[in-house]
Design an enzyme around this catalytic site. Structure first.
Site, short mmCIF file in Angstrom:
data_model
loop_
_atom_site.label_atom_id
_atom_site.label_comp_id
_atom_site.label_asym_id
_atom_site.label_seq_id
_atom_site.Cartn_x
_atom_site.Cartn_y
_atom_site.Cartn_z
N THR A 106 0.83 -1.20 0.00
CA THR A 106 0.00 0.00 0.00
C THR A 106 0.86 1.25 0.00
O THR A 106 1.95 1.26 0.58
CB THR A 106 -0.92 0.03 1.24
OG1 THR A 106 -1.59 1.29 1.30
CG2 THR A 106 -0.13 -0.15 2.53
N TYR B 274 -2.03 0.12 9.94
CA TYR B 274 -2.19 -0.60 8.68
C TYR B 274 -0.96 -0.39 7.80
O TYR B 274 -0.33 -1.35 7.33
CB TYR B 274 -3.45 -0.11 7.96
CG TYR B 274 -3.55 -0.55 6.53
CD1 TYR B 274 -3.57 -1.91 6.20
CD2 TYR B 274 -3.59 0.38 5.50
CE1 TYR B 274 -3.64 -2.31 4.86
CE2 TYR B 274 -3.67 -0.01 4.17
CZ TYR B 274 -3.69 -1.36 3.86
OH TYR B 274 -3.76 -1.76 2.55
#
Length: 328
Positions: A118, A142
């Site tokens: 990501t 995350y």
């Protein structure tokens, strides 16, 4: 003999689209998923093996059964807000689960690993188009968990010749235009499906989280990539490894950011319907503006994000959301 690829999270949104792309490219996608957020109805393009990343014995069984040439790893928890309130869940599942998977792949002699990372690993870097050399400063659990997995792959690559391609990207949108698979989460957290549910009357309104960001209209800005373009890149990444080109990191994006209000405006043009909106507070861990370039992927992989314009992404998603949802 058809080459098998283990697709973790293959019953989820991106993973199911990847399985379709792999099948079209001549591979056998083997979905490995615990169905905590995925849907068995989405597994349509190859075998399904239910299992958890933390279960090493189960992973070993699946590797021994299919003898895959590669792993395509999508399985992860991915809600930024939840990662801030429950970081242990993210480090345990994303990091320890991925470590277990990498160790199983090495033990099985599986040489190639394609990882869905990501651009959240870059943190909040405003007014720049991020590239692969941008400093990684994640601001939520995350992004930090995904950065840790990248480090695991680098270390295991050096120790065991596990070749890997890492893809960093932001918001994925759109659906398979054929309608075979789509986007459906419970709970739903992604902007476009939430917006379409509000248009369709399946929820009272779309909540805009934060209207006081330092952006032209006060709402945060993101880069959007069509899911079919995204999974095409993953197949190209697999072929890159099979061709012996070595480990590499690629960003996937358009280099163009859209605010939440921009997305809402585009949806009105596509659907001819108004979006009921309520305004809410900012969510912890959300960045102001995240935009990623893809010059390396376009030049080196030959990637072409042809569907990644907002109107096409909303149109394909709108068609899916009017026709089909999965059932547990």
């Amino acid at each position: 003999m058809t080459k098998s690829v283990i697709v973790t999270g293959g019953a989820g949104y991106i993973g199911s689209h990847a399985c379709k792309a792999l099948r079209a490219a001549g591979y056998q996608p083997v979905t490995f998923d615990n169905l905590s957020t995925g849907w068995e109805d989405a597994v349509k393009f190859g075998p399904f093996e239910k299992g958890d990343l933390l279960d090493r014995a189960r992973l070993d069984e699946v590797f021994a059964k299919y003898k895959p040439v590669a792993v395509m790893h999508f399985a992860a928890f991915s809600q930024v807000g939840e990662s801030m309130s429950d970081p242990g869940k993210y480090w345990r599942n994303n990091v320890i689960g991925s470590l277990t998977l990498v160790e199983a792949a090495v033990a099985a002699g599986c040489p190639h690993f394609v990882f869905s990372s990501t651009c959240a690993t870059y943190g909040d870097q405003d007014n720049v188009v991020l590239d692969e050399d941008s400093v990684q400063l994640p601001i939520n659990s995350y992004g930090a968990s995904k950065r840790a997995i990248e480090d695991i792959l680098e270390n295991f690559g050096a120790a065991y010749d596990l070749n890997h391609v890492i893809f960093r990207y932001f918001n994925v949108a759109g659906c398979d235009p054929d309608g075979e698979v789509g986007e459906f989460h419970q709970p739903e957290t992604h902007l476009i499906p939430l917006m379409l549910d509000a248009i369709a009357g399946k929820r009272a309104a779309l909540t805009i989280f934060g209207t006081d960001y330092d952006t032209p209209d006060g709402t945060c800005i993101r880069d959007y990539v069509h899911v079919c373009d995204l999974v095409d890149a993953h197949v190209l990444g697999l072929k890159w490894l099979e061709n012996g080109k070595g480990s590499r990191v690629f960003n996937l994006g358009t280099g163009v950011g859209f605010s939440v209000r921009d997305v809402v405006d585009h949806s009105r043009a596509v659907t001819n319907k108004d979006v009921p909106i309520v305004e809410g507070d900012r969510r912890p861990g959300d960045c102001t503006k995240l935009v990623s370039g893809s010059a390396r992927a376009i030049k080196e992989l030959g990637w072409a994000p042809e569907r990644s314009n907002l109107a096409t992404m909303i149109d394909h998603a709108w068609k899916w959301h009017q026709t089909g949802h999965y059932e547990k």
